[in-house]
Design a protein around this motif. Structure first.
Motif, PDB file in Angstrom:
ATOM      1  N   UNK A  25       0.856  -1.293   0.153  1.00  0.00           N
ATOM      2  CA  UNK A  25      -0.067  -0.037  -0.125  1.00  0.00           C
ATOM      3  C   UNK A  25       0.873   1.255  -0.020  1.00  0.00           C
ATOM      4  N   UNK A  26       1.909   1.254   0.473  1.00  0.00           N
ATOM      5  CA  UNK A  26       2.936   2.402   0.746  1.00  0.00           C
ATOM      6  C   UNK A  26       3.288   2.896  -0.729  1.00  0.00           C
ATOM      7  N   UNK A  27       3.367   1.710  -1.692  1.00  0.00           N
ATOM      8  CA  UNK A  27       3.766   1.855  -3.017  1.00  0.00           C
ATOM      9  C   UNK A  27       2.698   2.286  -3.832  1.00  0.00           C
ATOM     10  N   UNK A  28       1.434   1.659  -3.681  1.00  0.00           N
ATOM     11  CA  UNK A  28       0.453   1.725  -4.624  1.00  0.00           C
ATOM     12  C   UNK A  28      -0.636   2.543  -4.182  1.00  0.00           C
ATOM     13  N   UNK A  29      -0.557   3.269  -2.994  1.00  0.00           N
ATOM     14  CA  UNK A  29      -1.715   3.990  -2.534  1.00  0.00           C
ATOM     15  C   UNK A  29      -2.063   5.138  -3.642  1.00  0.00           C
ATOM     16  N   UNK A  30      -1.165   5.563  -4.440  1.00  0.00           N
ATOM     17  CA  UNK A  30      -1.544   6.681  -5.184  1.00  0.00           C
ATOM     18  C   UNK A  30      -2.051   6.003  -6.751  1.00  0.00           C
ATOM     19  N   UNK A  31      -2.396   4.927  -6.708  1.00  0.00           N
ATOM     20  CA  UNK A  31      -2.722   4.161  -7.776  1.00  0.00           C
ATOM     21  C   UNK A  31      -4.302   3.822  -7.539  1.00  0.00           C
ATOM     22  N   UNK A  32      -5.249   3.385  -8.465  1.00  0.00           N
ATOM     23  CA  UNK A  32      -6.372   3.062  -8.106  1.00  0.00           C
ATOM     24  C   UNK A  32      -6.444   1.331  -8.429  1.00  0.00           C
ATOM     25  N   UNK A  33      -6.616   0.538  -7.574  1.00  0.00           N
ATOM     26  CA  UNK A  33      -6.673  -0.964  -7.987  1.00  0.00           C
ATOM     27  C   UNK A  33      -7.661  -1.495  -7.088  1.00  0.00           C
ATOM     28  N   UNK A  34      -8.140  -2.844  -7.502  1.00  0.00           N
ATOM     29  CA  UNK A  34      -9.266  -3.654  -7.131  1.00  0.00           C
ATOM     30  C   UNK A  34      -8.712  -4.213  -5.861  1.00  0.00           C
ATOM     31  N   UNK A  35      -9.214  -4.117  -4.586  1.00  0.00           N
ATOM     32  CA  UNK A  35      -8.912  -4.894  -3.420  1.00  0.00           C
ATOM     33  C   UNK A  35      -9.152  -6.365  -3.611  1.00  0.00           C
TER      34      UNK A  35
END
Length: 300
Positions: free
Chosen positions: A207-217
């Motif tokens: 999440x630290x790397x991907x929080x600024x991208x939208x992805x399906x949990x």
């Protein structure tokens, strides 16, 4: 209709086997040793509940691309097999597995030959299933749950079977409450299986790397081999917020930093944080902090 032991079943509708689009299940009856089924309507409504037990001791039994017209929650107590959901994903089944046969949803169930398969199940009509789903008692998105640890659940289901068999009209409501309690116990037992701390640590790193991208949990959990609901609830237990709320908080914290520490346009900040538009970003920022991004930057 009568059950297989000749006792009167108070279900007021046609035999459930007659509701299937194929005759496959009816043909399997000869391969099932001493099935038990009891079901009752709820007062004057069109809703009904039921439960039962099935023993399939020898031959392979298959429901190939079947659509059940009603809901059934199956708890495996012995034997092995597999369940293939409507998306073609195959789930292995073993003692403790819980799986849903959702109304009008295509699925395939295969029982391993000579595995001495035994199951308990609870079922109800589609309308009641939709009602229970709307109350979040049943999650439509989960076809198969991981193995559950449910001490005493067998005796609870057997007690419900006896209650449905013998209850008078006034006592059926008590049986309905027991029915709901058993479903809740079966499905919430998944929460008692702890997700290792390193799984939470791994998700926080991601999440630290991907929080600024939208992805399906849900897709994220599937790729990790994690059950989404179990992960979501355990993450919230560890972190105090759900994964979705955590990601929003991370974006909002970064938005605050960028608004105060940089001269980037708000539209650029919105884009960098994965928002489709400045409007979407401003709307969420305003809901979160009760102040518009522009006014936050100006210190108003």
């Amino acid at each position: 209709m009568d059950d297989i032991n000749g006792r009167k079943n108070s279900h007021k509708f046609h035999s459930k086997e007659m509701l299937f689009e194929s005759e496959l299940l009816a043909k399997e009856c000869a391969n099932i040793n001493s099935p038990l089924n009891y079901s009752r309507t709820l007062g004057a409504s069109q809703n009904w509940i039921g439960c039962g037990y099935i023993h399939k001791p020898g031959v392979e039994t298959e429901h190939i691309n079947v659509k059940f017209p009603f809901f059934s929650l199956v708890y495996v107590i012995r034997g092995t097999g597999s369940y293939t959901d409507e998306n073609g994903k195959r789930h292995l089944l073993s003692p403790g597995s819980i799986f849903q046969r959702r109304p009008k949803v295509m699925h395939t169930t295969v029982v391993t030959p000579n595995s001495d398969w035994q199951e308990y199940y609870l079922d109800c009509n589609e309308e009641l299933y939709e009602h229970l789903s709307s109350m979040s008692l049943i999650n439509k998105d989960i076809a198969v749950y991981d193995n559950a640890v449910c001490p005493g659940i067998k005796s609870d289901i057997e007690s419900l079977m006896a209650q449905l068999q013998n209850a008078n009209e006034e006592e059926v409501f008590d049986a309905y409450l027991r029915f709901l309690s058993i479903i809740r116990t079966l499905l919430t037992s998944q929460d008692e299986v702890n997700i290792p701390n390193d799984m939470i640590t791994e998700s926080l790193t991601d999440f630290e790397v991907r929080y600024a991208t939208r992805f399906d949990l849900k897709e994220y959990c599937s790729n990790k081999g994690w059950g989404y609901e179990k992960f979501r609830k355990t993450f919230k237990k560890h972190m105090g917020v759900s994964p979705r709320e955590y990601l929003i908080r991370k974006r909002m914290d970064e938005a605050c930093r960028l608004l105060r520490a940089s001269k980037k346009r708000i539209s650029v900040i919105a884009s960098e944080l994965g928002y489709a538009s400045q409007y979407e970003f401003s709307n969420q920022f305003s809901k979160y902090f009760k102040v518009a991004p522009k006014h936050y930057r100006e210190g108003v």
